[in-house]
Scaffold this motif. Structure first.
Motif, short mmCIF file in Angstrom:
data_model
loop_
_atom_site.label_atom_id
_atom_site.label_comp_id
_atom_site.label_asym_id
_atom_site.label_seq_id
_atom_site.Cartn_x
_atom_site.Cartn_y
_atom_site.Cartn_z
N SER A 39 0.88 -1.16 0.17
CA SER A 39 0.12 0.16 -0.22
C SER A 39 0.69 1.48 -0.07
N VAL A 40 1.94 0.90 -0.02
CA VAL A 40 2.93 2.39 0.27
C VAL A 40 3.05 2.76 -0.60
N SER A 41 4.16 1.86 -1.93
CA SER A 41 4.04 1.94 -3.26
C SER A 41 2.54 1.60 -4.36
N ARG A 42 3.45 2.65 -5.67
CA ARG A 42 1.97 2.94 -6.19
C ARG A 42 1.20 2.06 -6.89
N ARG A 43 -0.02 2.58 -6.58
CA ARG A 43 -0.96 0.98 -6.71
C ARG A 43 -1.78 1.90 -8.07
N GLU A 44 -1.18 1.28 -9.32
CA GLU A 44 -1.71 1.67 -10.42
C GLU A 44 -2.89 1.31 -11.10
N GLU A 45 -3.04 -0.51 -10.44
CA GLU A 45 -4.50 -0.94 -10.94
C GLU A 45 -5.96 -0.01 -9.57
N LEU A 46 -5.62 -0.09 -8.98
CA LEU A 46 -6.19 1.44 -7.67
C LEU A 46 -7.02 2.81 -8.63
N GLU A 47 -5.50 3.50 -9.24
CA GLU A 47 -5.44 4.40 -10.28
C GLU A 47 -6.49 4.20 -11.09
N ARG A 48 -6.23 3.21 -12.45
CA ARG A 48 -7.14 2.83 -13.45
C ARG A 48 -8.10 2.80 -12.95
N CYS A 49 -8.49 1.92 -11.66
CA CYS A 49 -10.45 1.90 -11.16
C CYS A 49 -10.66 2.64 -10.87
N LEU A 50 -10.00 4.39 -10.36
CA LEU A 50 -10.63 4.70 -9.73
C LEU A 50 -10.94 5.83 -11.43
N LYS A 51 -10.53 5.87 -12.05
CA LYS A 51 -10.48 6.77 -13.08
C LYS A 51 -11.81 5.95 -13.76
N PHE A 52 -11.88 4.67 -14.17
CA PHE A 52 -13.22 3.88 -14.79
C PHE A 52 -14.48 4.50 -13.92
N VAL A 53 -14.26 4.58 -12.71
CA VAL A 53 -16.20 4.48 -11.85
C VAL A 53 -16.26 5.69 -12.40
N ARG A 54 -17.90 5.80 -12.66
CA ARG A 54 -18.48 6.37 -13.01
C ARG A 54 -19.63 7.02 -12.16
N LYS A 55 -20.75 7.89 -11.85
CA LYS A 55 -21.40 8.26 -11.68
C LYS A 55 -22.15 7.45 -11.86
N GLY A 56 -23.15 7.11 -10.22
CA GLY A 56 -24.06 6.18 -9.90
C GLY A 56 -23.15 4.70 -9.45
N ASP A 57 -21.90 4.57 -9.13
CA ASP A 57 -21.33 3.79 -9.19
C ASP A 57 -21.02 3.30 -8.21
N SER A 58 -21.15 2.22 -7.66
CA SER A 58 -19.89 1.66 -6.03
C SER A 58 -18.52 0.92 -6.40
N LEU A 59 -17.89 1.29 -5.96
CA LEU A 59 -16.22 0.95 -5.43
C LEU A 59 -17.17 -0.42 -4.55
N VAL A 60 -16.29 -1.55 -4.21
CA VAL A 60 -16.73 -2.74 -3.07
C VAL A 60 -15.30 -3.15 -3.10
N VAL A 61 -14.42 -3.22 -1.89
CA VAL A 61 -13.61 -3.67 -1.47
C VAL A 61 -13.74 -5.01 -0.67
N THR A 62 -13.26 -5.69 -0.03
CA THR A 62 -13.59 -6.76 0.18
C THR A 62 -13.54 -6.20 1.96
N LYS A 63 -12.10 -5.14 1.92
CA LYS A 63 -11.67 -5.35 3.43
C LYS A 63 -11.59 -3.90 3.50
N LEU A 64 -11.37 -2.34 4.57
CA LEU A 64 -10.76 -1.07 4.60
C LEU A 64 -9.58 -1.21 4.35
N ASP A 65 -8.17 -2.43 5.06
CA ASP A 65 -7.35 -2.15 4.86
C ASP A 65 -6.60 -2.27 3.39
N ARG A 66 -7.48 -3.37 2.81
CA ARG A 66 -7.43 -3.47 0.98
C ARG A 66 -7.50 -1.88 -0.05
N LEU A 67 -8.00 -1.42 0.56
CA LEU A 67 -7.68 -0.01 -0.23
C LEU A 67 -7.05 0.78 0.89
#
Length: 182
Positions: A39-67
């Motif tokens: 988590s201290v490294s650059r999380r490229e997939e998280l960045e891609r995920c946040l760019k992918f998200v649109r209005k009305g979407d819900s980002l789902v994670v299993t646990k808070l520490d994974r995010l």
């Protein structure tokens, strides 16, 4: 649309990543972003995920520490989601930021998680200080300095810094540091 994000800290945690992905699919995520990075490294997939998200979407994670790694990191992620009109859903806590209660709880839970981490790090520092005081903790062994004799012998044989570094298994910078100590 439900968008999943799964992360483990190391590539050795393959089973953990598979379990998260399985749980996200079972929940109904249409798209899942996953990565194996600290988590201290650059999380490229998280960045891609946040760019992918649109209005009305819900980002789902299993646990808070994974995010998120800290409260400021969590606030930044939630801010990015809110800016897009999206929400966050944490399965292990049955927490959904689309509700006022969910938004309150995410801040409380995030604060508690950061507090726990800071307490753990404080205990770790205290344990290391105690071990050092008792002579039980000496830190990481110096690898390059222990190879000084071998480095000097190879230099006498006429090898260059790059060749020495490759043969001995240390960096060129370490070779030059040893040369400087002559």
């Amino acid at each position: 649309m439900l968008i999943g994000y799964a992360r483990t800290s190391t590539t050795e945690q393959e089973a953990g990543l598979e379990a998260q992905t399985r749980e996200l699919k079972a929940y109904g995520c249409d798209e899942i972003f996953q990565e194996q990075v600290s988590s201290v490294s650059r999380r490229e997939e998280l960045e891609r995920c946040l760019k992918f998200v649109r209005k009305g979407d819900s980002l789902v994670v299993t646990k808070l520490d994974r995010l998120a790694r800290s409260i400021p990191d969590l606030v930044k992620i939630i801010g990015a989601l809110e800016e897009k009109g999206a929400t966050l859903n944490i399965l292990a806590m049955n927490l959904d930021t689309s509700t006022p209660t969910g938004r309150l709880l995410i801040n409380l839970v995030g604060s508690i998680a950061q507090f726990e981490r800071e307490i753990m790090l404080e205990r770790q520092r205290e344990g290391i200080a105690k071990a050092k005081g008792e002579g039980k903790y000496k830190g990481r062994a110096a690898t390059a300095r222990s190879k000084s004799k071998q480095v000097q012998e190879l230099r006498q044989a006429g090898l260059g810094a790059s060749q020495i570094a490759s043969r001995v298994g240390i960096s060129r910078a370490s070779v030059y540091r040893i040369f400087g100590g002559e």
